[in-house]
Design a protein around this motif. Structure first.
Motif, PDB file in Angstrom:
ATOM      1  N   ALA A 177      -9.614 117.850  32.529  1.00  0.00           N
ATOM      2  CA  ALA A 177      -9.611 117.354  31.150  1.00  0.00           C
ATOM      3  C   ALA A 177     -10.577 116.187  30.997  1.00  0.00           C
ATOM      4  N   ALA A 178     -10.616 115.303  31.980  1.00  0.00           N
ATOM      5  CA  ALA A 178     -11.535 114.174  31.915  1.00  0.00           C
ATOM      6  C   ALA A 178     -12.981 114.646  31.942  1.00  0.00           C
ATOM      7  N   MET A 179     -13.278 115.648  32.775  1.00  0.00           N
ATOM      8  CA  MET A 179     -14.643 116.164  32.844  1.00  0.00           C
ATOM      9  C   MET A 179     -15.025 116.900  31.562  1.00  0.00           C
ATOM     10  N   ALA A 180     -14.042 117.542  30.936  1.00  0.00           N
ATOM     11  CA  ALA A 180     -14.319 118.222  29.669  1.00  0.00           C
ATOM     12  C   ALA A 180     -14.750 117.220  28.601  1.00  0.00           C
ATOM     13  N   ASP A 181     -14.139 116.024  28.596  1.00  0.00           N
ATOM     14  CA  ASP A 181     -14.548 114.984  27.653  1.00  0.00           C
ATOM     15  C   ASP A 181     -15.999 114.574  27.895  1.00  0.00           C
ATOM     16  N   ILE A 182     -16.355 114.389  29.152  1.00  0.00           N
ATOM     17  CA  ILE A 182     -17.731 114.009  29.467  1.00  0.00           C
ATOM     18  C   ILE A 182     -18.699 115.111  29.051  1.00  0.00           C
ATOM     19  N   ASP A 183     -18.359 116.359  29.340  1.00  0.00           N
ATOM     20  CA  ASP A 183     -19.255 117.469  29.002  1.00  0.00           C
ATOM     21  C   ASP A 183     -19.463 117.563  27.495  1.00  0.00           C
ATOM     22  N   THR A 184     -18.407 117.343  26.722  1.00  0.00           N
ATOM     23  CA  THR A 184     -18.547 117.378  25.266  1.00  0.00           C
ATOM     24  C   THR A 184     -19.442 116.249  24.797  1.00  0.00           C
ATOM     25  N   ALA A 185     -19.241 115.067  25.356  1.00  0.00           N
ATOM     26  CA  ALA A 185     -20.101 113.933  24.993  1.00  0.00           C
ATOM     27  C   ALA A 185     -21.555 114.236  25.327  1.00  0.00           C
ATOM     28  N   LEU A 186     -21.801 114.812  26.486  1.00  0.00           N
ATOM     29  CA  LEU A 186     -23.173 115.098  26.906  1.00  0.00           C
ATOM     30  C   LEU A 186     -23.842 116.135  26.015  1.00  0.00           C
ATOM     31  N   SER A 187     -23.039 116.994  25.399  1.00  0.00           N
ATOM     32  CA  SER A 187     -23.623 118.026  24.538  1.00  0.00           C
ATOM     33  C   SER A 187     -24.321 117.431  23.322  1.00  0.00           C
ATOM     34  N   PHE A 188     -24.027 116.160  22.993  1.00  0.00           N
ATOM     35  CA  PHE A 188     -24.678 115.498  21.857  1.00  0.00           C
ATOM     36  C   PHE A 188     -25.908 114.691  22.282  1.00  0.00           C
ATOM     37  N   ASN A 189     -26.213 114.701  23.574  1.00  0.00           N
ATOM     38  CA  ASN A 189     -27.362 113.954  24.077  1.00  0.00           C
ATOM     39  C   ASN A 189     -27.358 112.487  23.646  1.00  0.00           C
ATOM     40  N   PRO A 190     -26.265 111.776  23.883  1.00  0.00           N
ATOM     41  CA  PRO A 190     -26.246 110.356  23.499  1.00  0.00           C
ATOM     42  C   PRO A 190     -27.188 109.543  24.382  1.00  0.00           C
ATOM     43  N   GLU A 191     -27.643 108.421  23.859  1.00  0.00           N
ATOM     44  CA  GLU A 191     -28.490 107.531  24.644  1.00  0.00           C
ATOM     45  C   GLU A 191     -27.661 106.679  25.611  1.00  0.00           C
ATOM     46  N   HIS A 192     -26.385 106.514  25.296  1.00  0.00           N
ATOM     47  CA  HIS A 192     -25.555 105.582  26.060  1.00  0.00           C
ATOM     48  C   HIS A 192     -24.105 106.077  26.043  1.00  0.00           C
ATOM     49  N   VAL A 193     -23.419 105.930  27.164  1.00  0.00           N
ATOM     50  CA  VAL A 193     -21.992 106.264  27.256  1.00  0.00           C
ATOM     51  C   VAL A 193     -21.269 105.095  27.908  1.00  0.00           C
ATOM     52  N   SER A 194     -20.233 104.605  27.243  1.00  0.00           N
ATOM     53  CA  SER A 194     -19.319 103.633  27.852  1.00  0.00           C
ATOM     54  C   SER A 194     -18.106 104.418  28.333  1.00  0.00           C
ATOM     55  N   TRP A 195     -17.887 104.411  29.639  1.00  0.00           N
ATOM     56  CA  TRP A 195     -16.846 105.257  30.235  1.00  0.00           C
ATOM     57  C   TRP A 195     -15.968 104.378  31.114  1.00  0.00           C
ATOM     58  N   TYR A 196     -14.768 104.124  30.654  1.00  0.00           N
ATOM     59  CA  TYR A 196     -13.933 103.144  31.341  1.00  0.00           C
ATOM     60  C   TYR A 196     -12.482 103.616  31.398  1.00  0.00           C
ATOM     61  N   GLN A 197     -11.785 103.105  32.387  1.00  0.00           N
ATOM     62  CA  GLN A 197     -10.407 103.527  32.637  1.00  0.00           C
ATOM     63  C   GLN A 197      -9.431 102.795  31.727  1.00  0.00           C
ATOM     64  N   LEU A 198      -8.459 103.510  31.215  1.00  0.00           N
ATOM     65  CA  LEU A 198      -7.386 102.899  30.445  1.00  0.00           C
ATOM     66  C   LEU A 198      -6.611 101.931  31.329  1.00  0.00           C
ATOM     67  N   THR A 199      -6.460 100.715  30.871  1.00  0.00           N
ATOM     68  CA  THR A 199      -5.631  99.730  31.572  1.00  0.00           C
ATOM     69  C   THR A 199      -4.523  99.278  30.640  1.00  0.00           C
ATOM     70  N   ILE A 200      -3.386  98.978  31.221  1.00  0.00           N
ATOM     71  CA  ILE A 200      -2.234  98.531  30.443  1.00  0.00           C
ATOM     72  C   ILE A 200      -2.248  97.011  30.390  1.00  0.00           C
ATOM     73  N   GLU A 201      -2.451  96.472  29.191  1.00  0.00           N
ATOM     74  CA  GLU A 201      -2.595  95.031  29.014  1.00  0.00           C
ATOM     75  C   GLU A 201      -1.340  94.419  28.406  1.00  0.00           C
ATOM     76  N   PRO A 202      -1.049  93.150  28.731  1.00  0.00           N
ATOM     77  CA  PRO A 202       0.085  92.456  28.093  1.00  0.00           C
ATOM     78  C   PRO A 202      -0.084  92.406  26.575  1.00  0.00           C
ATOM     79  N   ASN A 203       1.033  92.237  25.896  1.00  0.00           N
ATOM     80  CA  ASN A 203       1.053  92.125  24.435  1.00  0.00           C
ATOM     81  C   ASN A 203       0.564  93.392  23.737  1.00  0.00           C
ATOM     82  N   THR A 204       0.843  94.545  24.362  1.00  0.00           N
ATOM     83  CA  THR A 204       0.549  95.826  23.727  1.00  0.00           C
ATOM     84  C   THR A 204       1.812  96.689  23.757  1.00  0.00           C
ATOM     85  N   VAL A 205       1.835  97.716  22.924  1.00  0.00           N
ATOM     86  CA  VAL A 205       2.962  98.648  22.915  1.00  0.00           C
ATOM     87  C   VAL A 205       3.097  99.330  24.274  1.00  0.00           C
TER      88      VAL A 205
END
Length: 388
Positions: A177-205
């Protein structure tokens, strides 16, 4: 002590409102159920900028970044007002980069076209995922079709410098599923991709009600496979979570290279160098939008009425402050940046730097300050050496 010089100057503009607060978000964003006070907020931003203008010290802006919140909730007319004022009041470098964050579902074709006409020349679209189940788990207001449409809309509006924001390590996410997201993004030929891991931060749901995230082995597999997929597509990883095969994000580079930046808007932070005073300080603005709009009065020691606080970066703080930014870059920074942008001699990094070299966590070169590939994998350990 070394010679402290003026680094490049950027401007961060914070728009604090969202349609809905995401459960993982710890930014200064506020759900708005009423009509946004767009004109009043731009008036406040203009006054905020005027109060900080002297801090530019003759420099023109190399980049501007509209962050949030969801800046694309504001009209192109509003964005244009503050851009016009910033150009008149401080000035723009001829090749200035102007980025606006936009979330799918908060704009239409005409608005994107008008943003481009105001001078915005880079868009950062908060996709996060192209999968409906992941978007629902993240509490996003858009679905996969809106995400696809957003990228197409940006291209048709004439944007040729596009960043797509993607998250990985999402609740229940598989490697495929994660690779499918990247492949879809690449299909648009973006100039830049910010790709980062979800982290659980204080003061959030999510902090109070943690979702079930992939196990560590899966997270590592996703990280490695995603890096390989992006690299194979011609992207260069120039920062921990930033990949480019077009222009690198100049605004973020200025942060990471310990440049200066003005921050205006509710909760915005800035960092300023004053060489004649041998001073580097951080300043932050009133956080709550309602108080920010109420023409707040700052503490007596602060010249800007929108400022809530200020902190001088002392000699003892500067090595860690510099490295927190510079070591995020794959190639680090030229060594002379440390002296010119902190006012300290390179020897201020010793003896810790030598210890890190012996562990092969940082590069041995005296020309650059950089972490090795191993050091980037254990960046918190590297930085911890300077925070003890």
């Amino acid at each position: 002590m070394s010679l402290l010089t003026l680094p490049p100057l950027s401007l961060y503009i914070h728009i604090p409102w969202c349609v809905r607060k995401c459960p993982y978000c710890d930014f200064n964003s506020h759900q708005s159920d009423t009509e946004l006070p767009e004109a009043e907020y731009i008036d406040a931003l203009i006054q905020d900028l005027d109060a900080d203008a002297a801090l530019a010290q003759g420099r023109k802006l190399t980049s501007i970044f509209f962050g949030g919140g969801t800046p694309s909730l504001f009209s192109a007319h509003a964005i244009g007002r503050i851009l016009d004022h910033a150009e008149r009041r401080i000035g723009f470098e001829p090749d200035i980069e102007i980025t606006l964050e936009a979330n799918p579902g908060t704009f239409e074709q005409a608005r994107f076209t008008d943003y481009r006409r105001t001078g915005v020349n880079r868009l950062s679209i908060g996709i996060q995922s192209f999968a409906d189940d992941q978007l629902a788990a993240l509490g996003r207001i858009h679905d996969s079709q809106a995400a696809l449409k957003a990228v197409d809309t940006a291209r048709r509006a004439g944007f040729d410098n596009l960043n797509l924001d993607l998250m990985h390590g999402l609740p229940g996410q598989s490697l495929d599923a994660a690779m499918a997201d990247i492949d879809t993004a690449l299909s648009f030929n973006p100039e830049h991709v910010s790709w980062y891991q979800l982290t659980i931060e204080p003061n959030t749901v999510f902090y109070n009600k943690p979702p079930t995230l992939p196990i560590e082995d899966t997270l590592a597999d996703i990280q490695d496979a995603g890096h390989e997929r992006l690299t194979a597509a011609g992207f260069s990883r120039y920062e921990v979570s930033a990949y480019a095969r077009g222009p690198q994000a100049r605004h973020n580079l200025n942060y990471w290279q310990f440049g200066d930046y003005l921050g205006i808007g509710a909760g915005a932070h800035g960092k300023i160098t004053q060489p004649e005073q041998r001073l580097i300080f951080r300043q932050w603005k009133t956080r709550q939008p309602e108080r920010y709009l109420a023409a707040p009065s700052s503490p007596a020691r602060l010249a800007n009425p929108y400022a809530a606080g200020r902190e001088e970066l002392t000699k003892g703080m500067l090595p860690l402050e510099f490295l927190l930014n510079a070591l995020r870059l794959s190639d680090g920074c030229p060594s002379d940046y440390f002296a010119s942008r902190t006012g300290l001699l390179l020897s201020a990094l010793e003896p810790e730097w030598q210890q890190l070299r012996e562990r092969e966590l940082v590069t041995p070169s005296h020309q650059r300050i950089a972490a090795t590939a191993l050091g980037q994998r254990f960046l918190n350990d590297v930085l911890g050496t300077y925070s003890d």
